[in-house]
Design an enzyme around this catalytic site. Sequence first.
Site, PDB file in Angstrom:
ATOM      1  CE  LYS A 142      33.273  13.260  37.462  1.00 39.15           C
ATOM      2  NZ  LYS A 142      31.804  13.404  37.520  1.00 39.15           N
ATOM      3  CE1 TYR A 174      46.343  44.698  43.237  1.00 39.27           C
ATOM      4  CE2 TYR A 174      46.451  42.314  43.434  1.00 39.27           C
ATOM      5  CZ  TYR A 174      46.740  43.475  42.738  1.00 39.27           C
ATOM      6  OH  TYR A 174      47.420  43.409  41.549  1.00 39.27           O
TER       7      TYR A 174
END
Length: 362
Positions: free
Chosen positions: A33, A258
């Site tokens: 899955k 950042y």
Amino acid sequence: MRPARAFIDLDALRHNYRLARELGGHKALAVVKADAYGHGAVRCARALEPEADGFGVACIEEALELREAGIRAPILLLEGFFQADELALIDRHDLWCVVQATWQIEAIERARLQRPLTVWLKLDSGMHRLGLAPDEYRACLQRLRALPQVREVVAMTHFSRADELDSHRTQEQLENFHRVIDGQGVGGSQMTASVANSAALLGWPAIRAQFARPGLMLYGATPFAAPHPLADRLRPVMTLESQVIAVRELGEGEPVGYGARFVTERPTRVGVVAIGYADGYPQFAPNGTPIWIDGQPGRVIGRVSMDMLTVDLDGHPEAGIGSRVELWGNHIRAGRLAERAATSAYRLLCGLKRVPRTYLGG
């Protein structure tokens, strides 16, 4: 072309499947899955089909993708069907189906099918997510067995804490399961059953049933927080790599990336790597998160950006533009990275995006 790549080792996948079947003692349904946990469902199913006892998917869309790719092995819908009209597709494509609610039984009773179904009847043994309550399970079992639309019924349940080896909950759930299904076989035989996910196969070797359902372990990741001797036998299937695309020579006291989350403490060579959180690498991996640079251990520094991250090249005097960087794989296990980044191996692997896959081992 952007150098970020995921290499998928199909020989390692087959090795892990064989281990799952060995531990389960009988048959193993390979769970593919979520696009085989980010590894590519079609290619993984093709690699396993010659020896797999079947496949598990979440929904009919995933099953149809496999059927359209030519996969003929049994495919189980682990969440069953969501609307009654899906039964026509289940019938047409010869799919196995989980039943976890009485409305689904009513839908099967009304259905006009070309062939009888194989139904996996799910018991809620204590996870309290999907499944029939113990006091209604046997009646539903007999109801299904009486239907001409049903060929066979397999009993199943799912463990909620099998990855916690010091918890009693798995044994409690197993006892609840057997309390309900024991004696429910046909003609005195034992009822076909499925209970063991990856954590149960690896951590609770005494738990066996006719069908195991390995998922995470197929892809070489451990479900446990601590080392485990059986999990140590797994081989990572995915290696996520990219390359250094720029080098910065920074002095002492310079911020990187950042938010200035990392500031150099000495003159430092910084490598910029073409991979980021939009590709599935964890955005909040802390300073010092391990990576592998040209076959040697290294570390991430600074905040991970959408498309790039930065690494410390000190100690890697030969590294530069084009140097290979392993983010996870044989050297950096996905579970180790997940622990450092406060996430899980499931989320890392399933979260892979935008990165081309290269398959190795046929």
